[in-house]
Design a protein around this motif. Structure first.
Motif, PDB file in Angstrom:
ATOM      1  N   GLN A 181       0.826  -1.199   0.000  1.00 14.32           N
ATOM      2  CA  GLN A 181       0.000   0.000   0.000  1.00 14.32           C
ATOM      3  C   GLN A 181       0.867   1.258   0.000  1.00 14.32           C
ATOM      4  OE1 GLN A 181      -2.803  -1.115  -1.105  1.00 14.32           O
ATOM      5  NE2 GLN A 181      -4.131  -0.130   0.388  1.00 14.32           N
ATOM      6  N   LEU A 182       1.955   1.227   0.747  1.00 17.98           N
ATOM      7  CA  LEU A 182       2.857   2.375   0.765  1.00 17.98           C
ATOM      8  C   LEU A 182       3.479   2.594  -0.614  1.00 17.98           C
ATOM      9  CD1 LEU A 182       4.548   1.798   4.229  1.00 17.98           C
ATOM     10  CD2 LEU A 182       2.827   3.529   3.646  1.00 17.98           C
ATOM     11  N   LYS A 183       3.830   1.510  -1.296  1.00 20.31           N
ATOM     12  CA  LYS A 183       4.357   1.633  -2.657  1.00 20.31           C
ATOM     13  C   LYS A 183       3.297   2.184  -3.596  1.00 20.31           C
ATOM     14  CE  LYS A 183       7.956  -1.854  -2.452  1.00 20.31           C
ATOM     15  NZ  LYS A 183       8.417  -3.173  -2.907  1.00 20.31           N
ATOM     16  N   ALA A 184       2.058   1.731  -3.434  1.00 17.63           N
ATOM     17  CA  ALA A 184       0.967   2.200  -4.284  1.00 17.63           C
ATOM     18  C   ALA A 184       0.679   3.687  -4.080  1.00 17.63           C
ATOM     19  CB  ALA A 184      -0.301   1.382  -4.019  1.00 17.63           C
ATOM     20  N   ALA A 185       1.069   4.221  -2.919  1.00 19.44           N
ATOM     21  CA  ALA A 185       0.853   5.645  -2.648  1.00 19.44           C
ATOM     22  C   ALA A 185       1.741   6.538  -3.512  1.00 19.44           C
ATOM     23  CB  ALA A 185       1.105   5.942  -1.171  1.00 19.44           C
ATOM     24  N   ALA A 216       4.988   9.634   1.752  1.00 21.85           N
ATOM     25  CA  ALA A 216       5.390  10.333   2.975  1.00 21.85           C
ATOM     26  C   ALA A 216       4.181  10.755   3.801  1.00 21.85           C
ATOM     27  CB  ALA A 216       6.259  11.540   2.638  1.00 21.85           C
ATOM     28  N   GLU A 217       3.108  11.162   3.141  1.00 25.21           N
ATOM     29  CA  GLU A 217       1.894  11.563   3.864  1.00 25.21           C
ATOM     30  C   GLU A 217       1.246  10.364   4.555  1.00 25.21           C
ATOM     31  OE1 GLU A 217       0.284  14.722   4.333  1.00 25.21           O
ATOM     32  OE2 GLU A 217       2.341  15.268   3.790  1.00 25.21           O
ATOM     33  N   ILE A 218       1.202   9.231   3.873  1.00 24.14           N
ATOM     34  CA  ILE A 218       0.610   8.026   4.466  1.00 24.14           C
ATOM     35  C   ILE A 218       1.455   7.548   5.640  1.00 24.14           C
ATOM     36  CG2 ILE A 218      -0.118   5.649   4.033  1.00 24.14           C
ATOM     37  CD1 ILE A 218      -1.823   7.827   2.595  1.00 24.14           C
ATOM     38  N   GLU A 219       2.768   7.559   5.470  1.00 21.73           N
ATOM     39  CA  GLU A 219       3.652   7.165   6.581  1.00 21.73           C
ATOM     40  C   GLU A 219       3.518   8.120   7.758  1.00 21.73           C
ATOM     41  OE1 GLU A 219       7.489   6.934   4.674  1.00 21.73           O
ATOM     42  OE2 GLU A 219       7.274   4.765   4.403  1.00 21.73           O
ATOM     43  N   LYS A 220       3.385   9.397   7.464  1.00 25.19           N
ATOM     44  CA  LYS A 220       3.222  10.387   8.530  1.00 25.19           C
ATOM     45  C   LYS A 220       1.930  10.115   9.304  1.00 25.19           C
ATOM     46  CE  LYS A 220       3.863  14.620   7.251  1.00 25.19           C
ATOM     47  NZ  LYS A 220       3.640  16.016   6.762  1.00 25.19           N
ATOM     48  N   MET A 229      -7.386   1.026   1.769  1.00 24.31           N
ATOM     49  CA  MET A 229      -7.615   2.259   1.032  1.00 24.31           C
ATOM     50  C   MET A 229      -7.427   2.056  -0.472  1.00 24.31           C
ATOM     51  SD  MET A 229      -5.773   5.857   2.006  1.00 24.31           S
ATOM     52  CE  MET A 229      -6.174   5.679   3.734  1.00 24.31           C
ATOM     53  N   PRO A 230      -8.339   2.593  -1.282  1.00 25.06           N
ATOM     54  CA  PRO A 230      -8.131   2.525  -2.728  1.00 25.06           C
ATOM     55  C   PRO A 230      -6.917   3.360  -3.150  1.00 25.06           C
ATOM     56  CG  PRO A 230     -10.164   3.712  -2.202  1.00 25.06           C
ATOM     57  CD  PRO A 230      -9.571   3.248  -0.910  1.00 25.06           C
ATOM     58  N   GLN A 287      -2.920   7.972  -2.976  1.00 24.67           N
ATOM     59  CA  GLN A 287      -2.119   8.926  -3.734  1.00 24.67           C
ATOM     60  C   GLN A 287      -2.507  10.383  -3.516  1.00 24.67           C
ATOM     61  OE1 GLN A 287      -2.485   7.410  -7.739  1.00 24.67           O
ATOM     62  NE2 GLN A 287      -0.868   5.906  -7.402  1.00 24.67           N
ATOM     63  N   THR A 288      -3.614  10.624  -2.801  1.00 24.71           N
ATOM     64  CA  THR A 288      -4.066  12.017  -2.695  1.00 24.71           C
ATOM     65  C   THR A 288      -4.334  12.519  -1.278  1.00 24.71           C
ATOM     66  OG1 THR A 288      -6.369  11.364  -3.044  1.00 24.71           O
ATOM     67  CG2 THR A 288      -5.094  11.986  -5.001  1.00 24.71           C
TER      68      THR A 288
END
Length: 88
Positions: A30-34, A39-43, A63-64, A69-70
């Motif tokens: 999922q992190l790769k797909a972001a 960085a926002e998802i990890e944060k 999450m889709p 990505q947004t």
């Protein structure tokens, strides 16, 4: 998104998670797909309060791609807190 979180909270699921599991866990795809929003998802995952971590992990795992990505960390953190507040 909010309905997903509210549904999760109503299930009462509990899993163990710590920020150190980010790279090792099944969150990595999922992190790769972001993409550039990683960085926002990890944060969001690392800065959320302890009591919200299970919910945040669940959201990211389910999450889709367009949301991965947004969505900003601020949006995710705020809405996770609001969903918990609404549940109470």
């Amino acid at each position: 998104m909010r309905m997903l979180l509210i549904r999760f909270l109503s299930l009462g699921l509990v899993i163990s998670w710590t920020p150190s599991l980010l790279a090792e866990s099944h969150l990595e795809p999922q992190l790769k797909a972001a993409g550039s929003n990683r960085a926002e998802i990890e944060k969001a995952l690392t800065r959320c309060e302890e009591k919200y971590r299970t919910a945040m992990q669940f959201l990211v795992e389910n999450m889709p791609q367009r949301d991965l990505q947004t969505l900003s960390a601020e949006f995710l953190l705020t809405n996770t807190r609001l969903a918990y507040d609404a549940r109470q």
